[in-house]
Scaffold this motif. Structure first.
Motif, PDB file in Angstrom:
ATOM      1  N   SER A   1       0.827  -1.213   0.000  1.00  0.00           N
ATOM      2  CA  SER A   1       0.000   0.000   0.000  1.00  0.00           C
ATOM      3  C   SER A   1       0.856   1.255   0.000  1.00  0.00           C
ATOM      4  O   SER A   1       0.675   2.157  -0.837  1.00  0.00           O
ATOM      5  CB  SER A   1      -0.935   0.004   1.218  1.00  0.00           C
ATOM      6  N   PHE A   2       1.819   1.339   0.926  1.00  0.00           N
ATOM      7  CA  PHE A   2       2.654   2.536   0.961  1.00  0.00           C
ATOM      8  C   PHE A   2       3.639   2.547  -0.193  1.00  0.00           C
ATOM      9  O   PHE A   2       4.025   3.611  -0.686  1.00  0.00           O
ATOM     10  CB  PHE A   2       3.393   2.644   2.296  1.00  0.00           C
ATOM     11  N   GLY A   3       4.040   1.368  -0.656  1.00  0.00           N
ATOM     12  CA  GLY A   3       4.924   1.309  -1.808  1.00  0.00           C
ATOM     13  C   GLY A   3       4.297   1.930  -3.041  1.00  0.00           C
ATOM     14  O   GLY A   3       4.954   2.676  -3.782  1.00  0.00           O
ATOM     15  N   PHE A   4       3.001   1.672  -3.262  1.00  0.00           N
ATOM     16  CA  PHE A   4       2.347   2.241  -4.431  1.00  0.00           C
ATOM     17  C   PHE A   4       2.047   3.725  -4.259  1.00  0.00           C
ATOM     18  O   PHE A   4       1.851   4.441  -5.244  1.00  0.00           O
ATOM     19  CB  PHE A   4       1.081   1.456  -4.781  1.00  0.00           C
ATOM     20  N   VAL A   5       2.017   4.212  -3.010  1.00  0.00           N
ATOM     21  CA  VAL A   5       1.960   5.654  -2.799  1.00  0.00           C
ATOM     22  C   VAL A   5       3.163   6.302  -3.476  1.00  0.00           C
ATOM     23  O   VAL A   5       3.041   7.292  -4.216  1.00  0.00           O
ATOM     24  CB  VAL A   5       1.940   5.995  -1.296  1.00  0.00           C
ATOM     25  N   PHE A   6       4.337   5.742  -3.243  1.00  0.00           N
ATOM     26  CA  PHE A   6       5.544   6.329  -3.818  1.00  0.00           C
ATOM     27  C   PHE A   6       5.722   5.968  -5.288  1.00  0.00           C
ATOM     28  O   PHE A   6       6.350   6.716  -6.035  1.00  0.00           O
ATOM     29  CB  PHE A   6       6.768   5.957  -2.988  1.00  0.00           C
ATOM     30  N   PHE A   7       5.179   4.845  -5.720  1.00  0.00           N
ATOM     31  CA  PHE A   7       5.166   4.534  -7.153  1.00  0.00           C
ATOM     32  C   PHE A   7       4.474   5.666  -7.901  1.00  0.00           C
ATOM     33  O   PHE A   7       4.991   6.187  -8.903  1.00  0.00           O
ATOM     34  CB  PHE A   7       4.429   3.218  -7.389  1.00  0.00           C
ATOM     35  N   ASP A   8       3.303   6.082  -7.403  1.00  0.00           N
ATOM     36  CA  ASP A   8       2.544   7.148  -8.049  1.00  0.00           C
ATOM     37  C   ASP A   8       3.192   8.511  -7.834  1.00  0.00           C
ATOM     38  O   ASP A   8       3.217   9.347  -8.739  1.00  0.00           O
ATOM     39  CB  ASP A   8       1.107   7.164  -7.515  1.00  0.00           C
ATOM     40  N   ARG A   9       3.715   8.757  -6.629  1.00  0.00           N
ATOM     41  CA  ARG A   9       4.313  10.058  -6.340  1.00  0.00           C
ATOM     42  C   ARG A   9       5.547  10.302  -7.202  1.00  0.00           C
ATOM     43  O   ARG A   9       5.770  11.412  -7.692  1.00  0.00           O
ATOM     44  CB  ARG A   9       4.680  10.148  -4.860  1.00  0.00           C
ATOM     45  N   GLN A  10       6.357   9.281  -7.401  1.00  0.00           N
ATOM     46  CA  GLN A  10       7.604   9.442  -8.139  1.00  0.00           C
ATOM     47  C   GLN A  10       7.404   9.496  -9.644  1.00  0.00           C
ATOM     48  O   GLN A  10       8.287   9.961 -10.373  1.00  0.00           O
ATOM     49  CB  GLN A  10       8.557   8.297  -7.820  1.00  0.00           C
ATOM     50  N   ALA A  11       6.284   8.991 -10.126  1.00  0.00           N
ATOM     51  CA  ALA A  11       6.092   8.858 -11.572  1.00  0.00           C
ATOM     52  C   ALA A  11       6.273  10.181 -12.301  1.00  0.00           C
ATOM     53  O   ALA A  11       6.851  10.228 -13.388  1.00  0.00           O
ATOM     54  CB  ALA A  11       4.706   8.271 -11.860  1.00  0.00           C
ATOM     55  N   LEU A  12       5.788  11.283 -11.719  1.00  0.00           N
ATOM     56  CA  LEU A  12       5.888  12.578 -12.388  1.00  0.00           C
ATOM     57  C   LEU A  12       7.343  12.977 -12.632  1.00  0.00           C
ATOM     58  O   LEU A  12       7.689  13.473 -13.709  1.00  0.00           O
ATOM     59  CB  LEU A  12       5.181  13.651 -11.566  1.00  0.00           C
ATOM     60  N   SER A  13       8.213  12.762 -11.632  1.00  0.00           N
ATOM     61  CA  SER A  13       9.617  13.136 -11.800  1.00  0.00           C
ATOM     62  C   SER A  13      10.262  12.353 -12.939  1.00  0.00           C
ATOM     63  O   SER A  13      11.023  12.908 -13.740  1.00  0.00           O
ATOM     64  CB  SER A  13      10.388  12.893 -10.496  1.00  0.00           C
ATOM     65  N   PHE A  14       9.955  11.060 -13.022  1.00  0.00           N
ATOM     66  CA  PHE A  14      10.560  10.235 -14.054  1.00  0.00           C
ATOM     67  C   PHE A  14      10.017  10.563 -15.443  1.00  0.00           C
ATOM     68  O   PHE A  14      10.710  10.385 -16.448  1.00  0.00           O
ATOM     69  CB  PHE A  14      10.336   8.758 -13.739  1.00  0.00           C
ATOM     70  N   LEU A  15       8.761  11.038 -15.512  1.00  0.00           N
ATOM     71  CA  LEU A  15       8.144  11.343 -16.795  1.00  0.00           C
ATOM     72  C   LEU A  15       8.326  12.799 -17.219  1.00  0.00           C
ATOM     73  O   LEU A  15       7.948  13.171 -18.329  1.00  0.00           O
ATOM     74  CB  LEU A  15       6.645  11.011 -16.736  1.00  0.00           C
ATOM     75  N   ALA A  16       8.904  13.618 -16.316  1.00  0.00           N
ATOM     76  CA  ALA A  16       9.026  15.052 -16.603  1.00  0.00           C
ATOM     77  C   ALA A  16       9.730  15.350 -17.933  1.00  0.00           C
ATOM     78  O   ALA A  16       9.269  16.210 -18.701  1.00  0.00           O
ATOM     79  CB  ALA A  16       9.732  15.756 -15.450  1.00  0.00           C
ATOM     80  N   PRO A  17      10.867  14.677 -18.254  1.00  0.00           N
ATOM     81  CA  PRO A  17      11.514  14.988 -19.550  1.00  0.00           C
ATOM     82  C   PRO A  17      10.596  14.742 -20.745  1.00  0.00           C
ATOM     83  O   PRO A  17      10.663  15.467 -21.741  1.00  0.00           O
ATOM     84  CB  PRO A  17      12.727  14.045 -19.568  1.00  0.00           C
ATOM     85  N   MET A  18       9.693  13.748 -20.648  1.00  0.00           N
ATOM     86  CA  MET A  18       8.777  13.446 -21.758  1.00  0.00           C
ATOM     87  C   MET A  18       7.576  14.391 -21.757  1.00  0.00           C
ATOM     88  O   MET A  18       7.077  14.776 -22.817  1.00  0.00           O
ATOM     89  CB  MET A  18       8.326  11.991 -21.655  1.00  0.00           C
ATOM     90  N   ILE A  19       7.105  14.762 -20.575  1.00  0.00           N
ATOM     91  CA  ILE A  19       6.000  15.719 -20.494  1.00  0.00           C
ATOM     92  C   ILE A  19       6.412  17.040 -21.126  1.00  0.00           C
ATOM     93  O   ILE A  19       5.623  17.701 -21.809  1.00  0.00           O
ATOM     94  CB  ILE A  19       5.572  15.919 -19.028  1.00  0.00           C
ATOM     95  N   ARG A  20       7.672  17.429 -20.910  1.00  0.00           N
ATOM     96  CA  ARG A  20       8.173  18.694 -21.459  1.00  0.00           C
ATOM     97  C   ARG A  20       8.178  18.712 -22.988  1.00  0.00           C
ATOM     98  O   ARG A  20       8.246  19.783 -23.599  1.00  0.00           O
ATOM     99  CB  ARG A  20       9.582  18.964 -20.925  1.00  0.00           C
ATOM    100  N   GLU A  21       8.115  17.545 -23.611  1.00  0.00           N
ATOM    101  CA  GLU A  21       8.033  17.505 -25.074  1.00  0.00           C
ATOM    102  C   GLU A  21       6.652  17.913 -25.565  1.00  0.00           C
ATOM    103  O   GLU A  21       6.487  18.331 -26.710  1.00  0.00           O
ATOM    104  CB  GLU A  21       8.378  16.098 -25.577  1.00  0.00           C
ATOM    105  N   ASP A  22       5.616  17.771 -24.697  1.00  0.00           N
ATOM    106  CA  ASP A  22       4.243  18.143 -25.070  1.00  0.00           C
ATOM    107  C   ASP A  22       3.905  19.574 -24.673  1.00  0.00           C
ATOM    108  O   ASP A  22       3.230  20.287 -25.405  1.00  0.00           O
ATOM    109  CB  ASP A  22       3.247  17.188 -24.403  1.00  0.00           C
TER     110      ASP A  22
END
Length: 405
Positions: A17-38
């Motif tokens: 349960s707490f692991g998936f809290v951080f799975f979701d929380r961290q996702a934005l940082s890892f996807l930021a370089p790709m989000i910046r392309e849009d």
């Protein structure tokens, strides 16, 4: 059910349960370089997206922890929180600009802030004394490291490269829905053979003012603010630093970030377990001093393989999070005030270190380069070392040894 069997099953449920809290929380940082392309995101805006989640996380943790102690319920609040953060994480994939992402992250923080006080309160009530530090470390440290630090960068970056970053966000709803069902079916308010829930124990309620007269609680609040600075600044800006400053490919960046997760898992359970034997205070000082070297390595070490190895050895701070956010407060205050104390420490830490620090680090990075963020993280760890000298020892085995001597 056998109490030990239930303890182990609860550990697994809360770990995920707490692991998936951080799975979701961290996702934005890892996807930021790709989000910046849009659509464009400045470093200040990236820091704000991390900071607003921490702000609402802080407010939620403080309020929900107090409410839980008053009503004597943990389970329904935990289920609602899991469902809430899963839906909000998926909603991030539907946003078309900075404002939409900001709103989605703010709502996600409201849900996620309730998870840790509920999870750690349930865990400590079901744990045998000699496993208290280990169990709480696995729930808070290793779980977030495994799912947020290792699985998340690999899975979300792979998914974004193959089906797009929006779809990667949408997929994050699935594990949350499954976990909410499992919690509803298997978690008990009172563990088998255990004591009654902390919130309904006999005795007067403990006011917040009384908690603030406890030196350990005040120090843990200050430590939380500076340790969250160290953690949130690194995890928010390191992926972008590795991609834009060092020129790592998405695959290489995610591999190095996965090394942070490996260290998170390793030290997440090892550090609290070591503290059971040598003491909380001594462990905090030693492991935080090593943690100060990690952001320095991000700046100075160019070769990805060498950087990954150094990260595994120096990213020791996440193991300390369990100590100052859960174990030391739990060993300091009456059990009927446990969720309130945990929410207070977490809330102050997220408000100062989670909300303010990344915004400041983002502004500093826009002004002087992304390396400024890493030096801010180093400063946070140094302050924690100094504060930790003031902690009073709470580890049961260490106190017993001192009594015998």
């Amino acid at each position: 059910m056998n109490p030990v069997r239930y303890e182990n099953r609860l550990l697994l449920i809360l770990f995920l349960s707490f692991g998936f809290v951080f799975f979701d929380r961290q996702a934005l940082s890892f996807l930021a370089p790709m989000i910046r392309e849009d659509f464009p995101l400045s470093n200040t805006q990236l820091g704000a997206l991390s900071g607003v989640l921490a702000l609402t996380w802080a407010l939620s943790g403080m309020v929900v922890g107090t409410v839980s102690d008053r009503i004597g319920k943990r389970k329904p609040l935990l289920i609602a929180a899991i469902l809430g953060f899963s839906v909000c994480s998926a909603a991030s994939g539907l946003m078309t600009g900075f404002t939409g992402l900001l709103i989605a992250r703010a709502l996600m923080g409201l849900a996620e802030g309730a998870v840790l006080p509920m999870a750690q309160s349930l865990m400590i009530e079901a744990s045998q004394q000699h496993r208290r530090g280990l169990n709480m470390g696995l729930v808070q440290g290793s779980s977030a490291g495994l799912l947020g630090g290792i699985v998340s960068p690999v899975v979300v970056v792979w998914a974004a490269e193959h089906i797009g970053w929006r779809a990667a966000f949408l997929l994050t709803i699935v594990p949350g829905l499954l976990l909410a069902v499992w919690v509803a079916r298997s978690v008990r308010e009172v563990p088998p053979g255990g004591r009654v829930a902390a919130a309904v124990e006999t005795g007067p309620k403990v006011p917040v003012g009384q908690l603030l007269r406890q030196r350990n609680i005040v120090l843990c609040m200050a430590i939380a603010a500076w340790y969250l600075t160290w953690f949130v600044v690194i995890i928010t800006f390191a992926p972008t630093y590795l991609a834009s400053v060092k020129g790592y490919s998405p695959g290489t960046m995610s591999a190095v970030m996965a090394c942070f997760g490996v260290a998170w898992v390793l030290w997440g359970f090892a550090t609290p377990a070591i503290s059971d034997r040598i003491g909380r205070r001594r462990t905090m000082i030693a492991f935080t001093a090593v943690a100060a070297l990690c952001p320095l390595a991000v700046v100075l070490v160019a070769q990805p393989l060498l950087l990954g190895a150094i990260v595994v050895l120096t990213y020791t701070g996440l193991g300390c999070f369990t100590l100052f956010m859960a174990t030391i407060p739990a060993e300091t205050v009456p059990s009927r005030a446990l969720a309130t104390a945990l929410g207070l420490v977490m809330g102050v830490g997220e408000l100062c270190g989670g909300f303010l620090a990344p915004v400041l680090a983002g502004w500093a990075s826009d002004e002087w380069g992304l390396q400024a963020a890493m030096f801010i993280a180093i400063g946070g760890a140094v302050v924690v070392v100094l504060l930790s000298f003031g902690l009073r020892e709470t580890a049961p085995l260490v106190l017993q040894r001192r009594t015998r001597e």
